[in-house]
Design an enzyme around this catalytic site. Structure first.
Site, PDB file in Angstrom:
ATOM      1  N   LYS A 272       0.782  -1.082   0.049  1.00 15.77           N
ATOM      2  CA  LYS A 272       0.074   0.035   0.016  1.00 15.77           C
ATOM      3  C   LYS A 272       1.003   1.109  -0.005  1.00 15.77           C
ATOM      4  O   LYS A 272       2.036   1.239   0.456  1.00 15.77           O
ATOM      5  CB  LYS A 272      -0.784  -0.038   1.195  1.00 15.77           C
ATOM      6  CG  LYS A 272      -2.105  -0.975   1.211  1.00 15.77           C
ATOM      7  CD  LYS A 272      -2.774  -0.873   2.590  1.00 15.77           C
ATOM      8  CE  LYS A 272      -4.060  -1.737   2.579  1.00 15.77           C
ATOM      9  NZ  LYS A 272      -4.799  -1.431   1.645  1.00 15.77           N
ATOM     10  N   ARG A 346     -10.480 -11.193   1.549  1.00 14.11           N
ATOM     11  CA  ARG A 346     -11.329 -12.385   1.023  1.00 14.11           C
ATOM     12  C   ARG A 346     -10.404 -13.685   1.068  1.00 14.11           C
ATOM     13  O   ARG A 346     -11.266 -14.799   1.264  1.00 14.11           O
ATOM     14  CB  ARG A 346     -11.687 -12.018  -0.218  1.00 14.11           C
ATOM     15  CG  ARG A 346     -10.576 -11.575  -1.261  1.00 14.11           C
ATOM     16  CD  ARG A 346     -10.771 -10.884  -2.605  1.00 14.11           C
ATOM     17  NE  ARG A 346     -11.072  -9.418  -2.347  1.00 14.11           N
ATOM     18  CZ  ARG A 346     -11.531  -8.513  -3.085  1.00 14.11           C
ATOM     19  NH1 ARG A 346     -11.704  -8.950  -4.195  1.00 14.11           N
ATOM     20  NH2 ARG A 346     -11.721  -7.282  -2.747  1.00 14.11           N
TER      21      ARG A 346
END
Ligand code: BES
Ligand code: MN
Ligand code: ZN
Length: 494
Positions: A272, A346
């Site tokens: 990130k 996920r």
């Protein structure tokens, strides 16, 4: 701190009294003594006129010493959420004034046919939420004493009808604050093992809670390939936390809650940007919510069966980290092409959900700070809700509305399912087209949920926030109030 319930007559001796006044002066519900005081203030023209404003007034005479007068606005616009905000505003003021205790005239905050018990529950919930402060990492010096929360006393004509609801409010508030504390802890203090340790303590305190923690070795032998892939880059190994509450009948299918437990999300090799990366300490907020709900349900001894599953890992880049393009075999057997290591929530949920199915859930609810896209769609005002069963989805939406933790539904149409196809594996972990990021995340999860009635809650926009009437800056424990509302009133107990 325990809330005290007293008779309204005892207001005469109270030191600090908080009252609510609706805009329509004919609807003021006050004791004769306080009404006389208010009439004076009104004559002087000093009454707060705008909804949400308050006045601290020092009446002559012995008691009360202080009168905290809160303008509720028009009765037609009132709601329990407005009452919670009122209480938050008043308690924050009381804390600033270093008051030892505030006595709320519950009946003055009631409108139309609202029962004192409902208002009392809203109060016993909102007060501890508003006075919560995360101080674990502040050095204690003589000058910086920890701020003490004022005690809460509720005065009403019918205290005996409020006992149970006040207890419910208190228990839920404690659970929300517990979830906030876990989520507020930074990644170096709360890592997967530390989260498991917290779960252990929670289970130890409650006889009806049973805990199992699966360590890395066992995750390997059982085939939790997706969870292991996310934890592969970190020196802090992943764990799977399973907590079982048995309050219902033996054969009754449980409600199963699955919480994303990424104790820090750097993005992994798909790193990130550094701006606001520190906020990714909150990426285990879903896990915190699950533990909060289990605590509240156990304390209230609800007659249900409930299971919490937390796949926990730290997502870090390193020489042992998962690479973009890697293909892993999940616990379900489905292979996943990991095209972006930052879509890690996920992955851990895939294995968490597959494991959850072993409990044959009556319904499955997952909580996850899953996508930045949900903030584009709904901002910070609502949790994103996606479901494969409208009836269950509607129950949760209604519980959200009633509890003040609102959710808004996004669709899960067939057409979206195209987007998660992989050229080489059974499914890819990111979509092959941009757009609908929250929905495509849910599409991925649905593949593991199969036919189980399921609600996915994307809490990326609601799990933490700025200071407001009820909260201070930081974690919110979102989901605890919503799901407690549902568990107390909503679910068809099959
Ligand atoms: N934890 C983040 C989602 C997130 C982002 C929560 C910002 C709160 C604020 C999640 O793991 C993530 O990185 N999601 C990616 C998914 C993408 C790579 C498909 C995202 O939202 O960008
Ligand atoms: Mn991520
Ligand atoms: Zn994440």
């Amino acid at each position: 701190m325990a809330v005290k319930l007293i008779n309204r007559a005892a207001l005469a001796k109270a030191e600090n009294i908080a009252i609510g006044i609706p805009e329509e002066q004919g609807k003021w519900n006050l004791t004769p003594a306080l009404l006389a005081e208010l009439k004076k203030v009104r004559q002087w023209g000093d009454l707060p006129e705008k909804a949400g404003k308050m006045l601290v007034y020092y009446p002559p005479g012995k008691t009360p010493r202080r009168l905290l007068i809160y303008q509720l606005g028009k009765t037609k616009d009132l709601s329990l959420e407005k009452i919670r905000r009122a209480v938050g505003t008043i308690m924050k003021k009381a804390m600033e004034l270093k008051l030892r205790e505030v006595v709320f005239d519950v009946d003055s905050f009631c409108w139309h046919r609202t029962q004192p018990s409902e208002v009392a529950q809203a109060m016993s919930l909102a007060a501890p939420l508003s006075t919560y402060r995360f101080r674990e990492f502040k050095a204690r010096t003589k000058t910086a004493k920890p701020v003490r929360a004022p005690g809460l006393v509720l005065a009403t004509k019918s205290p005996s009808t409020c006992t149970r609801s006040v207890r419910i409010g208190e228990v839920i508030a404690e659970a929300v604050n517990y979830a906030r504390t876990l989520a507020n802890r930074p990644g170096n203090a709360l890592f997967p093992q530390a989260l498991a340790q917290e779960a252990r303590q929670l289970a130890r305190k409650n006889q009806k809670l049973f805990l199992r923690v699966m360590q890395k070795q066992e995750l390997h032998s059982q085939g939790f390939g997706a969870l292991l892939a996310v934890g592969a880059g970190s020196v802090r190994p992943p764990v799977l936390i399973e907590m079982i509450y048995r309050g219902g009948q033996a054969g009754q299918r449980p409600v199963v809650l699955v919480g994303k437990g990424i104790t820090f999300d750097s993005g992994g090799i798909s790193l990130k940007p550094s701006s606001k990366m520190e906020e990714m300490r909150f990426d285990m907020s879903g896990a915190a919510t699950v533990l909060g709900i289990l605590q509240a349900v156990a304390q209230l001894k609800l007659p249900i069966n409930l299971v919490g599953i937390i796949p926990a890992a730290e997502n870090m880049p390193s020489g042992s980290a998962t690479r973009p393009g890697d293909i892993v075999r999940s616990l379900s057997g489905t292979t996943i092409e990991i095209l972006n290591t930052d879509a890690e929530g996920r992955l851990v949920l895939a294995d968490g959900i597959t494991y959850a199915l072993r409990h044959k859930p009556a319904s499955l609810i997952d909580f996850a700070t899953l996508t930045g896209a949900v903030i584009s769609a709904l901002g910070y005002q609502a949790t994103g809700l996606i479901t494969n069963q409208e009836k269950l989805g509607n129950e949760i939406l209604a519980a959200g509305q009633a509890s003040g933790e609102r959710a808004w539904q996004l669709p899960l149409w067939e057409e979206y399912k195209e987007l998660m196809k992989s050229d080489v594996a059974d499914i890819a972990n990111i979509a092959n087209k941009s757009g609908a990021g929250t929905i495509t995340g849910a599409v991925f999860l649905e593949r593991f949920v199969k036919d189980t009635p399921w609600v996915h809650l994307d809490i990326a926009g609601t799990a933490w926030g700025e200071t407001g009437p009820i909260f201070e800056k930081g974690a919110t424990g979102v989901g605890v109030r919503m799901i407690m509302e549902w568990l107390l009133h909503g679910p068809a107990r099959g």
